[in-house]
Design a protein around this motif. Structure first.
Motif, PDB file in Angstrom:
ATOM      1  N   GLY A   1       0.793  -1.226   0.000  1.00 58.05           N
ATOM      2  CA  GLY A   1       0.000   0.000   0.000  1.00 58.05           C
ATOM      3  C   GLY A   1       0.825   1.274   0.000  1.00 58.05           C
ATOM      4  N   LEU A   2       1.896   1.299  -0.763  1.00 53.97           N
ATOM      5  CA  LEU A   2       2.758   2.478  -0.845  1.00 53.97           C
ATOM      6  C   LEU A   2       2.524   3.215  -2.153  1.00 53.97           C
ATOM      7  CD1 LEU A   2       6.122   0.881   0.348  1.00 53.97           C
ATOM      8  CD2 LEU A   2       4.513   2.190   1.741  1.00 53.97           C
ATOM      9  N   ASN A   3       2.475   4.535  -2.085  1.00 51.75           N
ATOM     10  CA  ASN A   3       2.443   5.349  -3.292  1.00 51.75           C
ATOM     11  C   ASN A   3       3.858   5.352  -3.865  1.00 51.75           C
ATOM     12  OD1 ASN A   3       2.733   7.613  -5.071  1.00 51.75           O
ATOM     13  ND2 ASN A   3       0.908   8.540  -4.175  1.00 51.75           N
ATOM     14  N   PRO A   4       4.045   4.858  -5.095  1.00 57.72           N
ATOM     15  CA  PRO A   4       5.411   4.722  -5.619  1.00 57.72           C
ATOM     16  C   PRO A   4       6.147   6.044  -5.805  1.00 57.72           C
ATOM     17  CG  PRO A   4       3.791   4.248  -7.329  1.00 57.72           C
ATOM     18  CD  PRO A   4       3.046   4.362  -6.043  1.00 57.72           C
ATOM     19  N   GLY A   5       5.421   7.142  -5.924  1.00 55.07           N
ATOM     20  CA  GLY A   5       6.066   8.438  -6.104  1.00 55.07           C
ATOM     21  C   GLY A   5       6.464   9.117  -4.815  1.00 55.07           C
ATOM     22  N   LEU A   6       6.003   8.594  -3.688  1.00 57.06           N
ATOM     23  CA  LEU A   6       6.337   9.165  -2.387  1.00 57.06           C
ATOM     24  C   LEU A   6       7.421   8.336  -1.711  1.00 57.06           C
ATOM     25  CD1 LEU A   6       2.776   9.948  -0.925  1.00 57.06           C
ATOM     26  CD2 LEU A   6       4.309  11.487  -2.180  1.00 57.06           C
ATOM     27  N   SER A   7       8.201   8.979  -0.885  1.00 56.50           N
ATOM     28  CA  SER A   7       9.226   8.268  -0.113  1.00 56.50           C
ATOM     29  C   SER A   7       8.567   7.455   0.996  1.00 56.50           C
ATOM     30  CB  SER A   7      10.205   9.270   0.498  1.00 56.50           C
ATOM     31  OG  SER A   7       9.541  10.038   1.499  1.00 56.50           O
ATOM     32  N   ALA A   8       9.350   6.599   1.630  1.00 49.93           N
ATOM     33  CA  ALA A   8       8.848   5.842   2.777  1.00 49.93           C
ATOM     34  C   ALA A   8       8.361   6.794   3.863  1.00 49.93           C
ATOM     35  CB  ALA A   8       9.940   4.925   3.316  1.00 49.93           C
ATOM     36  N   GLU A   9       9.117   7.856   4.092  1.00 50.69           N
ATOM     37  CA  GLU A   9       8.750   8.839   5.110  1.00 50.69           C
ATOM     38  C   GLU A   9       7.445   9.543   4.752  1.00 50.69           C
ATOM     39  OE1 GLU A   9      11.149  12.017   7.839  1.00 50.69           O
ATOM     40  OE2 GLU A   9      11.784  11.776   5.761  1.00 50.69           O
ATOM     41  N   GLU A  10       7.300   9.937   3.493  1.00 53.36           N
ATOM     42  CA  GLU A  10       6.075  10.605   3.054  1.00 53.36           C
ATOM     43  C   GLU A  10       4.880   9.661   3.085  1.00 53.36           C
ATOM     44  OE1 GLU A  10       8.073  13.846  -0.030  1.00 53.36           O
ATOM     45  OE2 GLU A  10       7.672  11.790  -0.700  1.00 53.36           O
TER      46      GLU A  10
ATOM     47  N   CYS B   1      -0.456   8.261   8.461  1.00 59.37           N
ATOM     48  CA  CYS B   1      -0.801   8.782   9.785  1.00 59.37           C
ATOM     49  C   CYS B   1      -1.920   9.813   9.687  1.00 59.37           C
ATOM     50  CB  CYS B   1       0.422   9.408  10.460  1.00 59.37           C
ATOM     51  SG  CYS B   1       1.643   8.221  11.050  1.00 59.37           S
ATOM     52  N   LYS B   2      -1.790  10.743   8.754  1.00 61.44           N
ATOM     53  CA  LYS B   2      -2.817  11.777   8.589  1.00 61.44           C
ATOM     54  C   LYS B   2      -4.148  11.164   8.194  1.00 61.44           C
ATOM     55  CE  LYS B   2       0.456  15.421   7.619  1.00 61.44           C
ATOM     56  NZ  LYS B   2       1.320  15.992   6.622  1.00 61.44           N
ATOM     57  N   LEU B   3      -4.113  10.187   7.317  1.00 63.29           N
ATOM     58  CA  LEU B   3      -5.325   9.511   6.871  1.00 63.29           C
ATOM     59  C   LEU B   3      -6.048   8.832   8.032  1.00 63.29           C
ATOM     60  CD1 LEU B   3      -6.701   8.997   4.092  1.00 63.29           C
ATOM     61  CD2 LEU B   3      -5.496   6.812   4.045  1.00 63.29           C
ATOM     62  N   ASN B   4      -5.289   8.390   9.028  1.00 62.95           N
ATOM     63  CA  ASN B   4      -5.853   7.679  10.181  1.00 62.95           C
ATOM     64  C   ASN B   4      -5.913   8.538  11.443  1.00 62.95           C
ATOM     65  OD1 ASN B   4      -6.244   4.611   9.413  1.00 62.95           O
ATOM     66  ND2 ASN B   4      -4.416   5.325   8.348  1.00 62.95           N
ATOM     67  N   ASP B   5      -5.788   9.857  11.255  1.00 64.78           N
ATOM     68  CA  ASP B   5      -5.874  10.802  12.383  1.00 64.78           C
ATOM     69  C   ASP B   5      -4.873  10.483  13.494  1.00 64.78           C
ATOM     70  OD1 ASP B   5      -7.928  12.411  11.277  1.00 64.78           O
ATOM     71  OD2 ASP B   5      -9.427  10.934  11.893  1.00 64.78           O
ATOM     72  N   LEU B   6      -3.666  10.135  13.087  1.00 64.21           N
ATOM     73  CA  LEU B   6      -2.594   9.845  14.041  1.00 64.21           C
ATOM     74  C   LEU B   6      -1.509  10.902  13.912  1.00 64.21           C
ATOM     75  CD1 LEU B   6      -2.189   6.007  13.388  1.00 64.21           C
ATOM     76  CD2 LEU B   6      -3.326   7.082  15.344  1.00 64.21           C
ATOM     77  N   PRO B   7      -0.844  11.249  15.004  1.00 68.55           N
ATOM     78  CA  PRO B   7       0.282  12.186  14.894  1.00 68.55           C
ATOM     79  C   PRO B   7       1.420  11.558  14.106  1.00 68.55           C
ATOM     80  CG  PRO B   7       0.163  11.243  17.105  1.00 68.55           C
ATOM     81  CD  PRO B   7      -1.064  10.783  16.377  1.00 68.55           C
ATOM     82  N   ASP B   8       2.126  12.372  13.341  1.00 65.24           N
ATOM     83  CA  ASP B   8       3.238  11.840  12.548  1.00 65.24           C
ATOM     84  C   ASP B   8       4.588  12.046  13.236  1.00 65.24           C
ATOM     85  OD1 ASP B   8       3.600  14.542  12.246  1.00 65.24           O
ATOM     86  OD2 ASP B   8       3.399  14.554  10.063  1.00 65.24           O
TER      87      ASP B   8
END
Length: 198
Positions: free
Chosen positions: A80-89, A95-102
């Motif tokens: 479930g990774l966006n290939p254009g984003l880094s692991a960190e991104e 986290c943001k999608l699940n309302d969790l602090p990053d």
């Protein structure tokens, strides 16, 4: 005199799972309690992923029902990774999608051995094992008590095995539980407490 009964985190009652018009699993009942590690085991095509998706609420059951008594985090075998984003991104977005602090993103990736350029380059440039490590890092930043992990060791190298084993053991010691799937034998360090053969 016996101690208190363990806290139940998930129930499935008379669960049937289908893919298209093909019934994969019929009338399965199970419960998962705090501190438990359950393995769904079976050959390719036996319905392991479909069952896990149904337990997670990603797929509707054909019959029966699932009662989730704890928050859960799902890690599918496709990462479930966006290939254009880094692991960190990717992890920050999750986290943001699940309302969790990053705030724990950097530490989670470090614990999974993703440091330096492997943390910041686009995910499409990561190795299969690095992508899997990035996906598993979700477990570290999530407070969910119920972990559902499809093929947790797929693509991982030998060095990652103790990381996954330690994550599972610490999670279960805190009162969490996990359901894993595999079509292969798991190493002793990741051995389940209970197995359901499909």
């Amino acid at each position: 005199m016996s101690g208190p009964e363990p806290h139940i985190l998930l129930y499935a009652r008379d669960l049937s799972v289908a893919r298209g018009d093909r019934v994969l699993i019929e009338q399965l009942s199970l419960k998962l309690v705090a501190g438990e590690r359950l393995l769904l085991r079976g050959r390719n095509g036996a319905g392991k992923t479909s069952l896990l998706e149904t337990l997670a609420g990603v797929r509707a059951p054909a019959l029966g029902g699932v009662e989730r008594l704890a928050t859960l985090v799902w890690v599918g075998h496709r990462n479930g990774l966006n290939p254009g984003l880094s692991a960190e991104e990717n992890l920050g977005f999750w986290c943001k999608l699940n309302d969790l602090p990053d705030t724990g993103v950097a530490d989670a990736l470090k614990r999974m051995g993703l440091v330096g350029r492997s943390r910041s380059r686009p995910s499409r440039l990561l190795s299969t094992g690095q992508k899997r490590r990035a996906a598993i890092a979700r477990l570290i930043v999530s407070p969910a008590r119920l972990w559902l992990i499809d093929e947790p060791l797929a693509g991982l190298d030998v060095e990652a095995l103790p990381l996954v084993a330690d994550l599972l053991a610490a999670h279960e010691a805190r009162g969490g539980a996990a359901i894993l799937t595999t079509h292969q034998a798991l190493p002793d360090r990741v051995a389940p407490h209970r197995i359901i053969d499909l």
